[in-house]
Design an enzyme around this catalytic site. Structure first.
Site, short mmCIF file in Angstrom:
data_model
loop_
_atom_site.label_atom_id
_atom_site.label_comp_id
_atom_site.label_asym_id
_atom_site.label_seq_id
_atom_site.Cartn_x
_atom_site.Cartn_y
_atom_site.Cartn_z
N GLY A 181 0.81 -1.20 0.00
CA GLY A 181 0.00 0.00 0.00
C GLY A 181 0.85 1.26 0.00
O GLY A 181 1.94 1.32 -0.57
N GLY A 182 0.34 2.28 0.68
CA GLY A 182 1.03 3.56 0.73
C GLY A 182 2.42 3.48 1.34
O GLY A 182 3.29 4.30 1.04
#
Length: 526
Positions: A181-182
């Protein structure tokens, strides 16, 4: 004579020391011995074991070991372990200060929450203030869902600090577990990314999401493992088989880099004579411009003791980027690789070399460019993929660089690729060439076909005329001294003396000072 009475320690203070000792034991060993066993069963070290391998023995100073989250609800109120899943602090590598943070997968899977992020923010701020490198040992499950948006804000703070520290202190990300993810964007913002095969993965969306959206089934490793990012995406600069070798190479890389952008790279005593024989170079590089060879053998002959660290060794292999020492000084080497795609520049090679040049320039590392390039790779895919835009990245990086720059044309240098590979016209401090070099708009065969096309087509014996015109063009415009006669090459040198000439040239340029125009920042091609 008066005898001093020893100061007594009252019971509460003794109890306090006992409690502190107990707490520090929890900090050092973690809240659950079974979690350590599970980590080892996966072939992974614990966060503290990794720090011990990275830093000099006994040099680690931990910051905020007693930090705990303050979240309540969703079960977290009953789980408040010390460190909150990340170990932060500083120590030394080869005696020089280095800051580090390491995710502890045994605690919340290394997931980031508010307190966890605050610790990372603090150590990043300390590294920037102290002007020392920052190493992150990544092994985390992403944002801590139970803490909601505060976890996402924590990532934002990390990204902002990565960007602020870019070009100021070296930032190295070591991937030792999952990064999804981020969270994957922080390593992408740093200078170098290390990965370990089989245990580390990076991706924005995992295999389950990929399958749900596209229907494709893929494993974690095939989606974002070390070999994928080392050879296909270019996200990883170095890929290793185990954590110990990986961390040892991180230590070696740090030994080549300055602490910050205000310092020169560390110098080391050099017992490798600068004037040692380079006789092997005459055999390594064929005189026939159409024959391939491995440029890494040339770098080995030139570098101190033949040692260098290749960056992105498995990605865009038609160009080689490496850190080495010449006369004890760290240098960045950019070289075309004739053994892969004849050493042409393409989209990935241009991007790889551009970022390496920018890194070297940011940290005062002189650049040596070894040129043997037939041009840019032709093709519809390259043109539609933006070869103009990506090639301009390399051009911009060289033109913007103020560090000492020396280029050497080993064999051929054709067309726009010659200009881009740090030619005199874009600011190289010294442009050298070996005998037999061919510097031209294009190869003699292509040039003759363009210039004398009608004459060749109308001739009774077109092939004979064509060969004659090729020889004529080569003799007049591509002979080894044509560029030197016009001041585009500073000297044509004996290949055997290349190492000594480079060492002397870089010593002469050591105090080089160059100012860029006053501006907030440039707008490089993207």
């Amino acid at each position: 004579m008066t005898t001093a009475t020893p100061r007594s320690v009252d019971a509460p203070e003794r109890d306090g020391l006992t409690e502190l000792t107990h707490i520090k034991e929890q900090v050092l060993h973690g809240p659950d011995p079974a979690a350590t066993e599970r980590q080892h069963a996966k072939g992974k070290l614990t966060a503290r074991e990794r720090i011990d391998l990275l830093l000099d023995p006994g040099s680690f100073h931990e910051v905020e070991p007693l930090r705990r989250h303050r979240a309540t609800g969703f079960g977290l109120e009953h789980k408040r372990p010390y460190t909150d899943g990340v170990i932060t602090g500083w120590g030394t590598v080869h005696g020089r200060t280095v800051f580090v943070y390491a995710h502890d997968f045994r605690i919340f899977g290394g997931a980031l929450g508010e307190a966890h992020a605050a610790k990372i923010h603090k150590i990043m701020d300390m590294a920037l203030s102290a002007g020392a490198p920052l190493v992150s040992l990544n092994d985390g499950a992403g944002a801590r869902i139970q803490e909601g948006v505060t976890a996402l804000a924590g990532y934002g703070g990390i990204f902002e600090r990565n960007t602020r520290a870019s070009g100021v202190i070296p930032q190295i990300s070591v991937m030792l577990g999952p990064c999804a993810g981020g969270a994957a964007y922080s390593p992408a913002l740093t200078d170098f990314v290390f990965m370990v095969r089989g245990t580390s993965q990076m991706f924005v969306t995992g295999p389950d999401v990929v399958q749900a959206v596209t229907g494709e089934r893929i494993t974690h490793d095939r989606l974002g493992g070390g070999d994928v990012h080392g050879g296909t995406s270019g996200v990883a600069h170095f890929v290793h088989d185990d954590e110990a070798d990986c961390l040892e190479d991180v230590r070696h890389l740090l030994s080549l880099l300055p602490a910050n952008n205000r310092e020169l790279p560390p110098r080391t005593p050099c017992d490798d004579p600068k004037d040692r024989s380079g006789e092997a170079l005459l055999d390594i590089v064929p005189t026939d411009p159409g024959r391939s060879y491995d440029i890494r053998a040339v770098i080995e002959e030139i570098a101190d003791h033949g040692e260098y660290v290749e960056v992105h060794a498995d990605w865009a292999r038609n160009v080689v980027c490496a850190l080495a020492r010449l006369g004890g000084e760290t240098v960045g080497v950019v070289a075309n690789q004739p053994a892969v795609l004849a050493g042409v520049l393409d989209i990935h090679a241009s991007e790889k070399a551009a970022r390496f040049v920018q890194f070297c320039d940011a940290f005062n590392i002189p650049l040596v460019t070894l040129v043997d390039v037939p041009g840019f790779l032709p093709g519809i895919d390259q043109e539609h993929g933006g070869i103009i835009r990506h090639g301009a990245k390399l051009l911009y990086a060289y033109c913007n660089a103020t560090v000492p720059r020396v280029s050497v044309v080993l064999r051929k240098a054709y067309g726009g690729a010659y200009i881009v590979m740090d030619s005199h016209s874009i600011g190289a401090d010294l442009a050298l060439a070996w005998p037999g070099n061919e510097i031209a708009v294009m190869g003699a065969e292509g040039a003759a076909n363009v210039i004398f096309r009608r004459e060749i087509q109308s001739a009774e014996d077109p092939e004979t005329v064509r060969e004659q015109k090729i020889k004529e063009y080569r003799a007049q415009l591509m002979h080894p001294y044509y560029a030197a006669e016009r001041g585009l090459v500073d000297d044509v040198i004996d290949p055997r003396h290349t190492r000594g000439i480079l060492v002397d040239a870089l010593a002469m340029l050591r105090e080089k000072h160059a100012d860029l125009p006053s501006r907030k920042h440039g707008n490089p091609p993207q």
